[in-house]
Scaffold this active site. Sequence first.
Site, PDB file in Angstrom:
ATOM      1  CB  SER A 146     -38.499  35.711  70.023  1.00  0.00           C
ATOM      2  OG  SER A 146     -38.898  36.472  71.152  1.00  0.00           O
ATOM      3  CE1 TYR A 161     -34.363  39.119  69.524  1.00  0.00           C
ATOM      4  CE2 TYR A 161     -36.621  39.329  70.324  1.00  0.00           C
ATOM      5  CZ  TYR A 161     -35.434  38.616  70.239  1.00  0.00           C
ATOM      6  OH  TYR A 161     -35.333  37.400  70.873  1.00  0.00           O
ATOM      7  CE  LYS A 165     -34.899  36.100  67.586  1.00  0.00           C
ATOM      8  NZ  LYS A 165     -34.014  34.940  67.364  1.00  0.00           N
TER       9      LYS A 165
END
Length: 254
Positions: A146, A161, A165
Amino acid sequence: MKNNIFSLKNKVAVITGGKQGIGKVVAGYLADAGADIVIFDLAEASDVAAEIANEHGVQARSYICDVTNPQDVADKIAQAGSEMGTLDLLFNNAGICLHKEALECTPSEWSKVIDVNLNGVFYVAQAFARYLIANQKTGNIVNTASMSGSIVNIPQCQASYNASKAGVVHLTKSLAVELAPKGIRMNSISPGYIRTEMTGTVRQDWQDIWVDMIPFKRMGTPEELAGAVIYLLSDASTYTSGSDMIIDGCFTIV
């Protein structure tokens, strides 16, 4: 073009998180490029497999698989390889997101995000690479990272998150070097804000802020990621490994 170097014909591609969103859409594009399809998801996805098979005239199967369980992953890789005849390509895409301030994030919440997004990517890549090597095959892997692995998103708080990533990006580079002598390539894509079932449930005021910050003035679509995945899985990229392709509508460069 002398040859169709983007063709995936006579290849079998595994897609994790293929029930919906990016995984489902990209699976259809891989089938359109000629690949037979294997979908791994926590949810039953036989309907998606049937839809892909009917639309594109390829073989397609689905398997319920928990990417955080290494034994389940290894078992499903072996089963899919046996039932499909072989496996060649992996789009390692399953992931989750938690919008929660770091100071309020519980250990179990942190662990769950890391377990799915980072550990799961490793377990599937490891099992897939082991399968290729055991069967004396080469192959290609694309992991979904990401843009959040490169920048800190606002206004939402999502440290778990972002960290997971960022880990995927460097895991991809590390495994690419290890696996290069074995004929296995590994790359990652880093999408920006993509309009999917996941982002569609986010507060509207956050979505409005995101769009205002994106130079393209809109979110991307899963379809706009498919070409990058096909490139990285195909013979068009035979000298490309360990790369991370950011696909974000210019978000991270302004």
